[in-house]
Design an enzyme around this catalytic site. Structure first.
Site, PDB file in Angstrom:
ATOM      1  NE  ARG A 136      59.762   1.607 -17.915  1.00 23.54           N
ATOM      2  CZ  ARG A 136      61.006   2.037 -17.864  1.00 23.54           C
ATOM      3  NH1 ARG A 136      61.996   1.234 -18.232  1.00 23.54           N
ATOM      4  NH2 ARG A 136      61.292   3.246 -17.438  1.00 23.54           N
ATOM      5  CG  MET A 137      57.195   0.535 -11.160  1.00 27.71           C
ATOM      6  SD  MET A 137      57.965  -0.934 -10.405  1.00 27.71           S
ATOM      7  CE  MET A 137      56.889  -1.196  -8.979  1.00 27.71           C
ATOM      8  CG  HIS A 162      51.301   8.335 -12.601  1.00 28.40           C
ATOM      9  ND1 HIS A 162      50.738   7.399 -13.448  1.00 28.40           N
ATOM     10  CD2 HIS A 162      52.288   8.935 -13.324  1.00 28.40           C
ATOM     11  CE1 HIS A 162      51.335   7.449 -14.629  1.00 28.40           C
ATOM     12  NE2 HIS A 162      52.295   8.361 -14.582  1.00 28.40           N
TER      13      HIS A 162
END
Length: 378
Positions: free
Chosen positions: A201-202, A193
């Site tokens: 989404r990444m 994260h």
């Protein structure tokens, strides 16, 4: 420390072999198929992936509306926020797709942060900067109670080191199957994260990028983002991520994550193959209808869009067939007069749906649902 890639079981190997076989069959079929069909399929699948991945984060735009936004339509009835999120994600996905055959390619901090800026730049603030590692804590809250942290990311001081380790791993070749590596990259990134927002989404986009770089199929034909966005699958997705624990604990067995992703790859391959086959049968039915009705075959493009997606806009038909504005308007007017189409809305916002005389043979094929097989269930 990163999550170690687990060894595959015999059943996993069988499922992976089936996935490879399905993708190989589809690749051969696409090579012998007119680009008019495949271009439309790829555009739809790209829109479906964008719509699904955004929906996981709470941004609800239908696939057909995403297609219209991708075509540059302004008069699409979506909120300003959903429009911005859709176009940002589509921009990033377009760039990811362009990297599939880039010769001098490598993963880097700069690449990942640039992709994040494409996705989140319109939301950039001092508190939630886009395109740079986060400088504070990050939490994934329980959707039922935002006062509870379902997951807390690792300390921000550890993020640069963890991301450097991940980038080294991405650029290395450990001999694992590319689809397995893509699934593990997704898990690694979403667990670290590294950004203040947009991590889900990444992570899904990184998986898609790795599939693109594999080069077997265009990424829009292999991405599992659309599969993940189906409500039941989204729940399973969160359950799998929650099973990793409430904090960053990479020293654990993640075979269930691999099995979950192999199921996703398998069922998405079934879905794409099914849509490809259905699209071909719809086209054949429409061409037969055109032959008996005296219609120009180019009009079948408009009718095909209506059968497969439920509607067509003048601009999409115009661009698909390379027509002038006047030609496209005339064709759609003629199809409306023949009651094959019926217009909805006025002027710029107008689109067309199936009219009362639309050929039922085509609609019957398009509307027949397919069944998906769970590869882990005999």
């Amino acid at each position: 420390m990163l999550f170690p890639t687990p060894a595959l079981s015999q059943i996993d190997e069988r499922v992976l072999g089936e996935i490879d076989s399905m993708r190989d069959v589809l690749r051969r079929q696409l090579r012998s198929t007119p680009s008019k069909w495949t271009d439309g399929l790829r555009k739809y699948l790209t829109a479906d992936a964008v719509a699904a991945s955004n929906s996981i984060e709470g941004f609800k735009v239908s696939t057909v509306d995403v297609e219209d936004l991708m075509d540059g339509e302004r008069d699409v009835e979506v909120s300003d926020e959903n429009r911005a999120e859709t176009l940002a994600y589509q921009q990033m996905m377009t760039y990811i797709q362009s990297l599939h055959d880039y010769a001098d390619f490598s993963y880097s901090k700069g690449l990942l942060n640039a992709l994040h800026w494409m996705l989140q730049g319109h939301r950039h603030t001092a508190r939630k900067p886009a395109g740079q590692w986060r400088r504070g804590p990050v939490y994934v809250t329980d959707p039922r109670d935002p006062s509870i942290a379902a997951y807390t990311g690792p300390d921000p001081d550890t993020v640069p080191g963890l991301m450097a380790e991940l980038i080294d791993w991405l650029n290395a070749d450990d001999g694992d199957h590319p689809l397995v590596r893509a699934a593990m990259a997704h898990l690694q990134l979403v667990s670290i994260h590294p950004w203040a927002d947009g991590n889900g989404r990444m992570s899904r986009s990184l998986q898609t990028l790795m599939i693109a770089r594999e080069g077997v199929l265009a990424p829009e034909l292999s991405s599992i983002e659309a599969w993940l966005g189906r409500p039941g699958n989204t729940w399973e997705y969160y359950r799998e991520l929650n099973a990793r624990g409430a904090t960053y604990l990479p020293d654990q067995q993640v075979s269930s994550w691999i099995r979950f992703n192999l199921t996703a790859y398998h069922q998405q391959s079934q879905t794409v193959q099914g849509r490809f086959d259905r699209s071909g049968r719809v086209w054949t039915a429409l061409v037969d209808f055109a032959g008996s009705s005296g219609l120009d075959e180019r009009m079948m493009t408009a009718l095909h869009d209506v059968a497969m997606t439920g509607r067509v806009r003048r601009s999409r038909y115009e661009h698909a067939e390379g027509l002038s504005l006047q030609q496209a308007q005339r064709d759609l007017r003629d199809l409306t007069t023949a009651q094959l189409l019926q217009p909805i809305g006025r002027t710029r916002a107008r689109y067309y749906t199936a009219g009362p005389r639309f050929p039922e043979s085509a609609l019957g094929v398009a509307r027949t649902p397919m069944s998906l097989r769970n590869p882990y269930v005999d």
